[in-house]
Design a protein around this motif. Structure first.
Motif, PDB file in Angstrom:
ATOM      1  N   LYS A 200       0.843  -1.193   0.000  1.00 54.81           N
ATOM      2  CA  LYS A 200       0.000   0.000   0.000  1.00 54.81           C
ATOM      3  C   LYS A 200       0.877   1.241   0.000  1.00 54.81           C
ATOM      4  N   ASN A 201       0.674   2.107  -0.982  1.00 59.92           N
ATOM      5  CA  ASN A 201       1.520   3.279  -1.164  1.00 59.92           C
ATOM      6  C   ASN A 201       1.022   4.489  -0.388  1.00 59.92           C
ATOM      7  N   TYR A 202       1.961   5.207   0.211  1.00 58.60           N
ATOM      8  CA  TYR A 202       1.711   6.513   0.815  1.00 58.60           C
ATOM      9  C   TYR A 202       2.721   7.464   0.176  1.00 58.60           C
ATOM     10  N   PHE A 203       2.242   8.300  -0.743  1.00 55.93           N
ATOM     11  CA  PHE A 203       3.151   9.164  -1.479  1.00 55.93           C
ATOM     12  C   PHE A 203       3.418  10.446  -0.691  1.00 55.93           C
ATOM     13  N   GLY A 204       4.271  10.287   0.315  1.00 62.28           N
ATOM     14  CA  GLY A 204       4.658  11.386   1.189  1.00 62.28           C
ATOM     15  C   GLY A 204       5.722  10.866   2.133  1.00 62.28           C
ATOM     16  N   ASP A 205       6.170  11.726   3.046  1.00 64.17           N
ATOM     17  CA  ASP A 205       7.218  11.301   3.967  1.00 64.17           C
ATOM     18  C   ASP A 205       6.631  10.491   5.129  1.00 64.17           C
ATOM     19  N   TYR A 206       7.477  10.181   6.102  1.00 64.94           N
ATOM     20  CA  TYR A 206       7.057   9.289   7.181  1.00 64.94           C
ATOM     21  C   TYR A 206       6.008   9.943   8.084  1.00 64.94           C
ATOM     22  N   GLU A 207       6.103  11.273   8.285  1.00 62.86           N
ATOM     23  CA  GLU A 207       5.071  11.948   9.072  1.00 62.86           C
ATOM     24  C   GLU A 207       3.716  11.869   8.372  1.00 62.86           C
ATOM     25  N   TYR A 208       3.742  11.995   7.055  1.00 59.41           N
ATOM     26  CA  TYR A 208       2.496  11.878   6.290  1.00 59.41           C
ATOM     27  C   TYR A 208       1.904  10.477   6.479  1.00 59.41           C
ATOM     28  N   PHE A 209       2.769   9.472   6.434  1.00 59.06           N
ATOM     29  CA  PHE A 209       2.315   8.087   6.653  1.00 59.06           C
ATOM     30  C   PHE A 209       1.683   7.943   8.032  1.00 59.06           C
ATOM     31  N   LEU A 210       2.344   8.475   9.079  1.00 60.50           N
ATOM     32  CA  LEU A 210       1.795   8.376  10.433  1.00 60.50           C
ATOM     33  C   LEU A 210       0.459   9.096  10.540  1.00 60.50           C
ATOM     34  N   TRP A 211       0.357  10.254   9.872  1.00 61.38           N
ATOM     35  CA  TRP A 211      -0.894  11.013   9.921  1.00 61.38           C
ATOM     36  C   TRP A 211      -2.015  10.256   9.229  1.00 61.38           C
ATOM     37  N   LYS A 212      -1.713   9.658   8.074  1.00 61.30           N
ATOM     38  CA  LYS A 212      -2.733   8.891   7.363  1.00 61.30           C
ATOM     39  C   LYS A 212      -3.163   7.668   8.176  1.00 61.30           C
ATOM     40  N   LYS A 213      -2.226   7.004   8.843  1.00 58.28           N
ATOM     41  CA  LYS A 213      -2.575   5.869   9.694  1.00 58.28           C
ATOM     42  C   LYS A 213      -3.435   6.332  10.870  1.00 58.28           C
ATOM     43  N   GLU A 216      -6.917   6.731   9.721  1.00 61.17           N
ATOM     44  CA  GLU A 216      -7.614   5.453   9.582  1.00 61.17           C
ATOM     45  C   GLU A 216      -8.142   4.978  10.929  1.00 61.17           C
ATOM     46  N   PHE A 217      -7.324   5.131  11.986  1.00 59.39           N
ATOM     47  CA  PHE A 217      -7.766   4.726  13.313  1.00 59.39           C
ATOM     48  C   PHE A 217      -8.871   5.642  13.817  1.00 59.39           C
ATOM     49  N   GLU A 218      -8.697   6.925  13.633  1.00 59.36           N
ATOM     50  CA  GLU A 218      -9.666   7.869  14.170  1.00 59.36           C
ATOM     51  C   GLU A 218     -10.993   7.820  13.440  1.00 59.36           C
ATOM     52  N   SER A 219     -10.980   7.387  12.173  1.00 57.55           N
ATOM     53  CA  SER A 219     -12.243   7.287  11.439  1.00 57.55           C
ATOM     54  C   SER A 219     -13.158   6.252  12.089  1.00 57.55           C
ATOM     55  N   ILE A 220     -12.578   5.300  12.785  1.00 61.26           N
ATOM     56  CA  ILE A 220     -13.363   4.285  13.493  1.00 61.26           C
ATOM     57  C   ILE A 220     -13.816   4.819  14.846  1.00 61.26           C
ATOM     58  N   LYS A 221     -12.950   5.632  15.473  1.00 62.17           N
ATOM     59  CA  LYS A 221     -13.202   6.024  16.853  1.00 62.17           C
ATOM     60  C   LYS A 221     -13.885   7.382  17.004  1.00 62.17           C
ATOM     61  N   GLU A 222     -14.068   8.104  15.922  1.00 60.43           N
ATOM     62  CA  GLU A 222     -14.664   9.438  16.035  1.00 60.43           C
ATOM     63  C   GLU A 222     -16.055   9.370  16.671  1.00 60.43           C
ATOM     64  N   MET A 242      -6.631  13.261  15.596  1.00 64.12           N
ATOM     65  CA  MET A 242      -5.759  13.036  14.438  1.00 64.12           C
ATOM     66  C   MET A 242      -4.568  13.986  14.491  1.00 64.12           C
ATOM     67  N   ALA A 243      -4.857  15.254  14.729  1.00 66.75           N
ATOM     68  CA  ALA A 243      -3.805  16.264  14.719  1.00 66.75           C
ATOM     69  C   ALA A 243      -2.734  15.969  15.756  1.00 66.75           C
ATOM     70  N   SER A 244      -3.130  15.354  16.865  1.00 63.75           N
ATOM     71  CA  SER A 244      -2.159  15.056  17.916  1.00 63.75           C
ATOM     72  C   SER A 244      -1.133  14.037  17.472  1.00 63.75           C
ATOM     73  N   GLN A 245      -1.454  13.301  16.416  1.00 63.45           N
ATOM     74  CA  GLN A 245      -0.513  12.298  15.914  1.00 63.45           C
ATOM     75  C   GLN A 245       0.554  12.924  15.029  1.00 63.45           C
ATOM     76  N   VAL A 246       0.282  14.117  14.493  1.00 64.80           N
ATOM     77  CA  VAL A 246       1.194  14.719  13.527  1.00 64.80           C
ATOM     78  C   VAL A 246       2.383  15.310  14.262  1.00 64.80           C
ATOM     79  N   GLN A 247       3.574  14.896  13.856  1.00 61.20           N
ATOM     80  CA  GLN A 247       4.795  15.379  14.489  1.00 61.20           C
ATOM     81  C   GLN A 247       5.471  16.399  13.586  1.00 61.20           C
TER      82      GLN A 247
END
Length: 265
Positions: A200-213, A216-222, A242-247
């Motif tokens: 599965k591709n994430y066309f961005g850096d590692y922070e972008y990957f963490l934010w997208k992940k 995905e988790f928060e879409s279930i828990k919102e 979600m924003a709290s995950q972004v470094q």
């Protein structure tokens, strides 16, 4: 320099006995990308890297190396293949008979071996030092595509920083595996998650990957309130959770924070 398409796999199938790793994998790497392969242990990251390197046969599908692409593959236990009786300089010279001694000394120095240390035998080196020699050997006759399996293993922080700087300055293409979140954050320009035989591709850096992940988790828990706000247009961006995950881009002192974020995922 290589052409735009550096490596391509089509419909690749790979199994180890009864264990199926890939049934029909399609995967491409383009010039100048720095691709991090991430996923659970045993997901097939090292298998994919070996297939890309041409070091592992597969049962079905095709592998194509692009025009002008030259490959260096750094295996997870690459340092074990070094001749223990060679000195550091002899080990580097072994790669190319044409290389001048001053050039080899310069490479050894770039990998933090200076003065008389360059004359130490491999057998007297620590695991981290042997890894540095194995990495240095790749630069004696450089390729435009590097395939690196856990290159930071056994390296001390200064050596990791040195390697990180070298790879971010590298003008070619890199596909690599690492569990070091700071190294991932500084080097990767694209992240590929290997899971259940799929890439599965994430066309961005590692922070972008963490934010997208995190998304995905928060879409279930919102909560229903957040969903209602999003539907009414009041929540245009990510939720607070979600924003709290972004470094922010990590510097040397941020390793612990990024590791905590990764642990939450």
């Amino acid at each position: 320099a290589s052409g735009r398409h550096v490596l391509e796999l089509k419909g690749v199938a790979k199994s180890y006995g009864e264990k199926v790793i890939y049934r029909s994998l399609d995967f491409t790497v383009e010039r100048a990308q720095r691709v991090a392969l991430v996923g659970e242990n045993g997901a097939g990251k090292s298998t994919l890297l070996k297939i890309l390197a041409g070091a592992l046969p597969f049962e079905k599908g095709s592998r194509h190396v692009g025009h002008g692409a030259s490959l260096h593959y750094f295996a997870q236990h690459q340092a074990e293949s070094l001749n223990p009786e060679d000195t550091i300089l002899e080990s580097l010279a072994e790669v190319s008979a044409q290389a001048e001694m001053n050039f080899l000394r310069g490479i050894a120095g770039a990998f933090l071996f200076s003065g008389d240390d360059q004359k130490k035998p491999i057998k007297a080196l620590s695991g981290g030092e042997r890894n540095r020699v194995a990495l240095a050997r790749m630069l004696v006759e450089p390729a435009n595509t590097l395939l690196l399996d856990e290159p930071t293993n056994h390296l001390d922080p200064a050596s990791v920083d040195m390697l990180t700087d070298a790879l971010t300055d590298f003008p070619g293409t890199i596909v690599f595996i690492s569990h070091d979140p700071t190294f991932l954050a500084r080097v990767a320009t694209r992240v590929v998650e290997i899971e259940d035989g799929q890439a599965k591709n994430y066309f961005g850096d590692y922070e972008y990957f963490l934010w997208k992940k995190a998304q995905e988790f928060e879409s279930i828990k919102e909560t229903s309130e957040e969903l209602g706000a999003a539907q009414s247009g009041k929540a245009a961006g990510p939720t607070k959770a979600m924003a709290s995950q972004v470094q922010p881009k990590p510097q040397g002192g941020d390793r612990r924070d990024l590791t905590k974020t990764q642990a939450r995922l």
